[in-house]
Motif scaffolding. Structure first.
Motif, PDB file in Angstrom:
ATOM      1  N   TRP A  78      -1.385   4.479 -11.922  1.00  0.00           N
ATOM      2  CA  TRP A  78      -1.209   3.209 -12.226  1.00  0.00           C
ATOM      3  C   TRP A  78      -0.197   2.934 -13.453  1.00  0.00           C
ATOM      4  O   TRP A  78       0.514   1.750 -13.527  1.00  0.00           O
ATOM      5  CB  TRP A  78      -2.693   2.604 -12.486  1.00  0.00           C
ATOM      6  N   SER A  92       0.720  -1.192   0.079  1.00  0.00           N
ATOM      7  CA  SER A  92      -0.021  -0.122  -0.036  1.00  0.00           C
ATOM      8  C   SER A  92       0.729   1.501  -0.046  1.00  0.00           C
ATOM      9  O   SER A  92       0.594   2.463  -0.678  1.00  0.00           O
ATOM     10  CB  SER A  92      -0.999   0.057   1.243  1.00  0.00           C
ATOM     11  N   TYR A 130       3.682   1.500  -1.329  1.00  0.00           N
ATOM     12  CA  TYR A 130       4.415   1.666  -2.754  1.00  0.00           C
ATOM     13  C   TYR A 130       3.232   2.274  -3.533  1.00  0.00           C
ATOM     14  O   TYR A 130       3.521   3.260  -4.411  1.00  0.00           O
ATOM     15  CB  TYR A 130       4.799   0.125  -3.068  1.00  0.00           C
ATOM     16  N   VAL A 131       2.067   1.733  -3.572  1.00  0.00           N
ATOM     17  CA  VAL A 131       0.951   2.092  -4.477  1.00  0.00           C
ATOM     18  C   VAL A 131       0.472   3.573  -4.026  1.00  0.00           C
ATOM     19  O   VAL A 131       0.299   4.459  -5.084  1.00  0.00           O
ATOM     20  CB  VAL A 131      -0.280   1.189  -4.319  1.00  0.00           C
ATOM     21  N   ILE A 132       0.323   3.679  -2.805  1.00  0.00           N
ATOM     22  CA  ILE A 132      -0.666   5.025  -2.513  1.00  0.00           C
ATOM     23  C   ILE A 132       0.615   6.173  -2.256  1.00  0.00           C
ATOM     24  O   ILE A 132       0.483   7.310  -2.955  1.00  0.00           O
ATOM     25  CB  ILE A 132      -1.072   4.813  -1.230  1.00  0.00           C
ATOM     26  N   LEU A 133       1.509   6.072  -1.478  1.00  0.00           N
ATOM     27  CA  LEU A 133       2.635   7.089  -1.282  1.00  0.00           C
ATOM     28  C   LEU A 133       3.635   7.252  -2.114  1.00  0.00           C
ATOM     29  O   LEU A 133       4.063   8.445  -2.463  1.00  0.00           O
ATOM     30  CB  LEU A 133       3.202   6.766   0.115  1.00  0.00           C
ATOM     31  N   ASP A 134       4.125   6.230  -3.002  1.00  0.00           N
ATOM     32  CA  ASP A 134       5.196   6.173  -3.618  1.00  0.00           C
ATOM     33  C   ASP A 134       4.574   6.746  -4.992  1.00  0.00           C
ATOM     34  O   ASP A 134       4.989   7.512  -5.738  1.00  0.00           O
ATOM     35  CB  ASP A 134       5.851   4.813  -3.688  1.00  0.00           C
ATOM     36  N   TYR A 135       3.758   6.056  -5.562  1.00  0.00           N
ATOM     37  CA  TYR A 135       3.103   6.326  -6.896  1.00  0.00           C
ATOM     38  C   TYR A 135       1.796   7.274  -7.081  1.00  0.00           C
ATOM     39  O   TYR A 135       1.344   7.435  -7.972  1.00  0.00           O
ATOM     40  CB  TYR A 135       2.902   5.105  -7.649  1.00  0.00           C
ATOM     41  N   GLY A 136       1.076   7.483  -5.508  1.00  0.00           N
ATOM     42  CA  GLY A 136      -0.358   8.292  -5.558  1.00  0.00           C
ATOM     43  C   GLY A 136      -1.129   7.803  -6.521  1.00  0.00           C
ATOM     44  O   GLY A 136      -1.728   8.370  -7.203  1.00  0.00           O
ATOM     45  N   PHE A 137      -1.091   6.333  -6.656  1.00  0.00           N
ATOM     46  CA  PHE A 137      -2.046   5.654  -7.518  1.00  0.00           C
ATOM     47  C   PHE A 137      -1.932   5.913  -8.990  1.00  0.00           C
ATOM     48  O   PHE A 137      -2.911   5.857  -9.884  1.00  0.00           O
ATOM     49  CB  PHE A 137      -3.549   5.874  -7.230  1.00  0.00           C
TER      50      PHE A 137
END
Ligand code: HEM
Length: 214
Positions: A117, A106, A108-115
């Motif tokens: 995709w 989470s 990685y997906v939320i904080l690193d890439y901010g969704f």
């Protein structure tokens, strides 16, 4: 004399190992929730250093791997110490491993890439360590879901076979750690050595030796 000493030592051990297993059970919950609480506290206090996202990624990854290794240690300890009561510790440890892998993903997906995709997929598909980590995470997720009693009852003998994949998750998670760091960085190697030891324990000649000595 030897028999008397071993009697003196083994009697309290035999009588108290059920209580000891229950104390360990409690310690596992406290010890496994502590990294989450410390992480939240450090976030609140601004104690996560110059790169807080990388810091929490590293912390959650290491906690997932540690709890996974502890869950893999239960069977050897149960057999070597003839301590059946610790078998019940395997499930919470496995669930904590899956939980921290979920937190790690989470972040990685939320904080690193901010969704984002598109960027996330492009980077993940070209990064070997992310692919390997995702495979380990997927196994842990499937095992966590099927650890529910409902699945255990429905799946019968195949449940045990499926749950042997936990060793595969261990190998992939160890490899993910090795690939995630720069060559020459030694941080992953203590984890890799313990994983290797635990995997060697499952080898048929070692199992035959264990059964003979029991
Ligand atoms: C679910 C998919 C996963 C993704 C997307 C992922 C992503 C990452 C990323 C981005 C890093 C940081 C690399 C760096 O230093 O730049 C990392 C490190 C790490 N991950 Fe994962 N990971 C995944 C699964 C797992 C799993 C399942 C485990 C363990 C059970 C794990 C354990 C670790 C460890 C131990 C580190 C290194 C920590 C350190 O350098 O101190 N990861 N991962």
């Amino acid at each position: 004399m030897k028999v008397w000493i071993s009697e003196k030592i083994s009697k309290p051990w035999r009588e108290n190992r059920k209580i000891l297993a229950s104390i360990l059970h409690l310690l596992i919950h406290v010890g496994s929730l502590l990294p989450l609480l410390v992480g939240l506290w450090d976030f609140w206090q601004g104690n996560l250093g110059a790169n807080p996202i990388l810091e929490v990624t590293h912390r959650s990854g290491k906690t997932a791997l540690t709890t996974l290794i502890l869950s893999l240690s239960i069977t050897p300890l149960r057999q070597l110490l003839k301590w059946n009561q610790i078998n019940k510790l395997r499930r919470p440890l496995g669930l904590y491993a899956a939980f921290y892998a979920g937190v790690h993903l989470s972040i990685y997906v939320i904080l690193d890439y901010g969704f984002l995709w598109g960027a996330l997929l492009a980077n993940s598909l070209t990064n070997k360590f992310i692919l390997v980590g995702s495979a380990a995470g997927t196994i842990l997720l499937v095992l966590a879901i099927t650890s529910l009693n409902l699945f255990r009852r429905k799946m019968g003998a195949s449940w045990k076979q499926l749950h042997r994949f936990v060793y595969g998750a261990g190998v992939l998670a160890g490899l993910h750690f090795i690939l995630a760091v720069k060559p020459g960085v030694l941080r992953p190697w203590p984890y890799a050595a313990i994983l290797l030891l635990l995997l060697s324990y499952r080898l048929p000649p070692v199992q035959t030796w264990v059964k003979k000595t029991r």
